[in-house]
Design an enzyme around this catalytic site. Structure first.
Site, PDB file in Angstrom:
ATOM      1  N   CYS A 118      39.687  30.416  91.705  1.00  0.00           N
ATOM      2  CA  CYS A 118      40.574  30.379  90.795  1.00  0.00           C
ATOM      3  C   CYS A 118      41.227  28.985  90.770  1.00  0.00           C
ATOM      4  O   CYS A 118      42.212  28.566  89.873  1.00  0.00           O
ATOM      5  CB  CYS A 118      41.651  31.484  90.904  1.00  0.00           C
ATOM      6  SG  CYS A 118      41.044  33.072  90.745  1.00  0.00           S
ATOM      7  N   HIS A 253      49.175  29.952  88.318  1.00  0.00           N
ATOM      8  CA  HIS A 253      47.788  30.770  88.110  1.00  0.00           C
ATOM      9  C   HIS A 253      48.359  32.181  87.554  1.00  0.00           C
ATOM     10  O   HIS A 253      49.296  32.703  88.433  1.00  0.00           O
ATOM     11  CB  HIS A 253      47.217  30.625  89.381  1.00  0.00           C
ATOM     12  CG  HIS A 253      45.699  31.587  89.460  1.00  0.00           C
ATOM     13  ND1 HIS A 253      45.231  31.963  88.166  1.00  0.00           N
ATOM     14  CD2 HIS A 253      45.502  32.614  90.316  1.00  0.00           C
ATOM     15  CE1 HIS A 253      44.271  32.853  88.430  1.00  0.00           C
ATOM     16  NE2 HIS A 253      44.347  33.237  89.637  1.00  0.00           N
ATOM     17  N   ASN A 283      43.867  37.942  84.860  1.00  0.00           N
ATOM     18  CA  ASN A 283      43.626  36.867  85.555  1.00  0.00           C
ATOM     19  C   ASN A 283      42.114  36.405  84.947  1.00  0.00           C
ATOM     20  O   ASN A 283      41.217  36.933  85.220  1.00  0.00           O
ATOM     21  CB  ASN A 283      43.190  37.446  86.998  1.00  0.00           C
ATOM     22  CG  ASN A 283      42.791  36.130  88.189  1.00  0.00           C
ATOM     23  OD1 ASN A 283      42.652  35.226  87.662  1.00  0.00           O
ATOM     24  ND2 ASN A 283      43.167  36.622  89.177  1.00  0.00           N
TER      25      ASN A 283
HETATM   26  O1  UT7 Z   1      42.975  35.270  91.613  1.00  0.00           O
HETATM   27  C1  UT7 Z   1      43.226  35.833  92.900  1.00  0.00           C
HETATM   28  C2  UT7 Z   1      42.659  37.047  92.842  1.00  0.00           C
HETATM   29  N1  UT7 Z   1      43.437  38.218  93.488  1.00  0.00           N
HETATM   30  C3  UT7 Z   1      44.491  38.571  93.450  1.00  0.00           C
HETATM   31  O2  UT7 Z   1      45.368  38.018  92.523  1.00  0.00           O
HETATM   32  C4  UT7 Z   1      44.921  39.876  93.837  1.00  0.00           C
HETATM   33  C5  UT7 Z   1      46.391  39.788  94.559  1.00  0.00           C
HETATM   34  N2  UT7 Z   1      46.957  41.153  94.863  1.00  0.00           N
HETATM   35  C6  UT7 Z   1      47.374  42.117  93.763  1.00  0.00           C
HETATM   36  O3  UT7 Z   1      47.634  41.706  92.720  1.00  0.00           O
HETATM   37  C7  UT7 Z   1      48.036  43.363  94.239  1.00  0.00           C
HETATM   38  O4  UT7 Z   1      47.785  43.441  95.662  1.00  0.00           O
HETATM   39  C8  UT7 Z   1      47.128  44.606  93.313  1.00  0.00           C
HETATM   40  C9  UT7 Z   1      47.458  44.731  92.050  1.00  0.00           C
HETATM   41  C10 UT7 Z   1      45.502  44.520  93.592  1.00  0.00           C
HETATM   42  C11 UT7 Z   1      47.280  46.016  94.043  1.00  0.00           C
HETATM   43  O5  UT7 Z   1      48.742  46.153  94.033  1.00  0.00           O
HETATM   44  P1  UT7 Z   1      49.512  46.706  95.271  1.00  0.00           P
HETATM   45  O6  UT7 Z   1      50.883  47.137  95.049  1.00  0.00           O
HETATM   46  O7  UT7 Z   1      49.247  45.438  96.403  1.00  0.00           O
HETATM   47  O8  UT7 Z   1      48.835  47.960  95.467  1.00  0.00           O
HETATM   48  P2  UT7 Z   1      48.080  48.666  96.804  1.00  0.00           P
HETATM   49  O9  UT7 Z   1      46.697  48.222  96.720  1.00  0.00           O
HETATM   50  O10 UT7 Z   1      49.014  48.751  97.785  1.00  0.00           O
HETATM   51  O11 UT7 Z   1      47.679  50.082  96.053  1.00  0.00           O
HETATM   52  C12 UT7 Z   1      48.710  51.209  95.964  1.00  0.00           C
HETATM   53  C13 UT7 Z   1      47.944  52.349  95.425  1.00  0.00           C
HETATM   54  C14 UT7 Z   1      46.632  52.874  96.196  1.00  0.00           C
HETATM   55  O12 UT7 Z   1      46.766  54.185  96.243  1.00  0.00           O
HETATM   56  P3  UT7 Z   1      47.614  54.925  97.669  1.00  0.00           P
HETATM   57  O13 UT7 Z   1      46.414  54.452  98.828  1.00  0.00           O
HETATM   58  O14 UT7 Z   1      48.881  54.489  97.782  1.00  0.00           O
HETATM   59  O15 UT7 Z   1      47.539  56.565  97.364  1.00  0.00           O
HETATM   60  C15 UT7 Z   1      45.572  52.472  95.243  1.00  0.00           C
HETATM   61  O16 UT7 Z   1      44.404  53.413  95.352  1.00  0.00           O
HETATM   62  O17 UT7 Z   1      47.458  52.287  93.999  1.00  0.00           O
HETATM   63  C16 UT7 Z   1      46.316  52.647  93.855  1.00  0.00           C
HETATM   64  N3  UT7 Z   1      45.409  52.094  92.881  1.00  0.00           N
HETATM   65  C17 UT7 Z   1      45.737  52.378  91.742  1.00  0.00           C
HETATM   66  N4  UT7 Z   1      46.106  53.497  91.097  1.00  0.00           N
HETATM   67  C18 UT7 Z   1      45.846  53.234  89.624  1.00  0.00           C
HETATM   68  C19 UT7 Z   1      44.822  50.931  92.965  1.00  0.00           C
HETATM   69  N5  UT7 Z   1      44.501  50.350  91.652  1.00  0.00           N
HETATM   70  C20 UT7 Z   1      45.135  51.502  90.885  1.00  0.00           C
HETATM   71  C21 UT7 Z   1      44.648  51.357  89.479  1.00  0.00           C
HETATM   72  N6  UT7 Z   1      45.417  52.433  88.617  1.00  0.00           N
HETATM   73  N7  UT7 Z   1      44.084  50.517  88.773  1.00  0.00           N
END
Ligand code: UT7
Length: 330
Positions: A118, A253, A283
């Site tokens: 990125c 970004h 993204n």
């Molecule tokens: O350019 C660099 C590239 N990478 C990034 O920018 C990624 C940076 N990270 C993020 O943007 C965030 O960490 C995410 C958007 C990927 C995830 O958000 P979060 O608030 O950190 O959520 P989490 O990973 O803690 O997940 C929370 C819950 C999980 O369920 P449980 O285990 O709490 O029951 C996931 O399974 O949300 C669930 N989950 C979803 N639910 C519905 C993960 N993806 C999804 C989804 N829809 N698409």
């Protein structure tokens, strides 16, 4: 202070290219166990663009480049160097920049790809500024172009909802007209290289158990992203000899609205000075900053003489920030 004969690099052209196919969160609801509400509240994304069958990173790059060259008033044969930032090139070999050079008919230009995920566009921009300020090259094209939709696992809801396809391009030229000396901060912490991965599946050294698609530890990246966006932006502003309040526009970004808001709150940046379009495109990796810059100009969010801060982070992990003064007329 500027000395006589000193060359001041500046962005003189800009363009973008986005595939026409729109994939909304509601479309994703019918493909995966996810909801529009989850995606919007956790990321700020409402929709993203998806490249069509005939589109390639080089063809998206070419469309954005032609727009940028038109704005700068340059024809292809005047280009000295082409830097294509991409982490989703059409092939490992040859570099996509070679196809781009051919598509543009830029016969005199050297061309190479820059891959810092990125951050690739920001690394490319810093290289372009160095060559132009040194007087080595006059006209440099820097493009960020990505088709992440082709390396995503469309069954993995934790990654496939986040990314989109597109390209953004800029032209860097120099003149003796005085301008703030741009300041770049580039960094990498290779010990976190495993946090975002997209293997080269043709390589036998890649374990057969590894997913052939992009995988990511989202929460860990989130924290590192906020930390490094803040630190590198502060360092770039200080290096440019400015204070936060002198920055008229921040172009971060566009990965996740919560990452942007968290970093900008720490930097005490008011909302009206932050450019956001993650809702429309998700993204787009190395294309994210040049697309956002292009739209900020189209929306008249930046005026000649003003200072802009650009800040990116991504796989590597790597980060890259810059402060430049806006003045596109040479
Ligand atoms: O350019 C660099 C590239 N990478 C990034 O920018 C990624 C940076 N990270 C993020 O943007 C965030 O960490 C995410 C958007 C990927 C995830 O958000 P979060 O608030 O950190 O959520 P989490 O990973 O803690 O997940 C929370 C819950 C999980 O369920 P449980 O285990 O709490 O029951 C996931 O399974 O949300 C669930 N989950 C979803 N639910 C519905 C993960 N993806 C999804 C989804 N829809 N698409």
């Amino acid at each position: 202070m500027s000395s006589p004969g000193e060359i001041h690099p500046r962005i003189t052209g800009w363009g973008k290219s986005l595939p026409s196919k729109v994939l909304t969160n509601f479309d994703l609801e019918s493909m995966l166990d996810t909801t529009d509400e989850w995606i919007r509240t956790r990321t700020g994304i409402k929709e993203r663009r998806i490249a069509g069958e005939g589109e390639t990173t080089a063809s998206l790059a070419a469309r954005a480049s032609l727009e940028a060259m038109k704005v700068a008033g340059l024809n292809a044969e005047e280009l000295d160097l082409i830097l294509l930032a991409t982490s989703t090139g059409d092939a490992l070999i040859p570099a996509g920049s070679a196809s781009l050079q051919k598509a543009l008919g830029a016969k005199r230009a050297g061309a190479c790809d820059v891959n810092a995920a990125c951050c690739g566009f920001m690394y490319g921009l810093s290289i372009a500024y160095q060559f132009v300020s040194a007087g080595t090259f006059k006209n440099v094209l820097v493009v960020g172009s990505e088709i992440y939709s082709r390396i995503l696992d469309w069954k993995d809801r934790s990654t496939c909802v986040l990314f989109g396809d597109g390209a953004g391009a800029i032209i860097v030229q120099g003149s003796n007209k005085p301008l703030l000396k741009p300041y770049f901060v580039l960094g990498t912490e290779g010990e976190h290289a495993g946090l975002i991965n997209a293997p080269n599946s043709a390589n036998p050294a890649v374990k057969s158990s590894a997913s052939p698609y992009l995988t990511m530890d989202g929460p860990k990246i989130f924290k590192l992203a906020v930390t490094w966006m803040v630190k590198s932006t502060e360092k770039a502003i200080e290096g440019a000899g400015l204070k936060n309040e002198q920055i008229s526009l921040f172009i971060p970004h566009q990965a996740n609205i919560r990452i942007i808001e968290s970093a900008m709150n720490t930097l005490k940046m008011p909302k009206e000075r932050i450019f956001i379009n993650v809702d429309k495109y998700g993204n787009t990796a190395s294309a994210s900053i040049p697309i956002a810059l292009c739209e900020a100009i189209e929306e008249n969010r930046v005026k000649p003489g003003e200072y802009i801060a650009l800040t990116a982070f991504g796989a590597g992990i790597s980060w890259a920030s810059a402060v430049i003064q806006w003045d596109p007329k040479i």
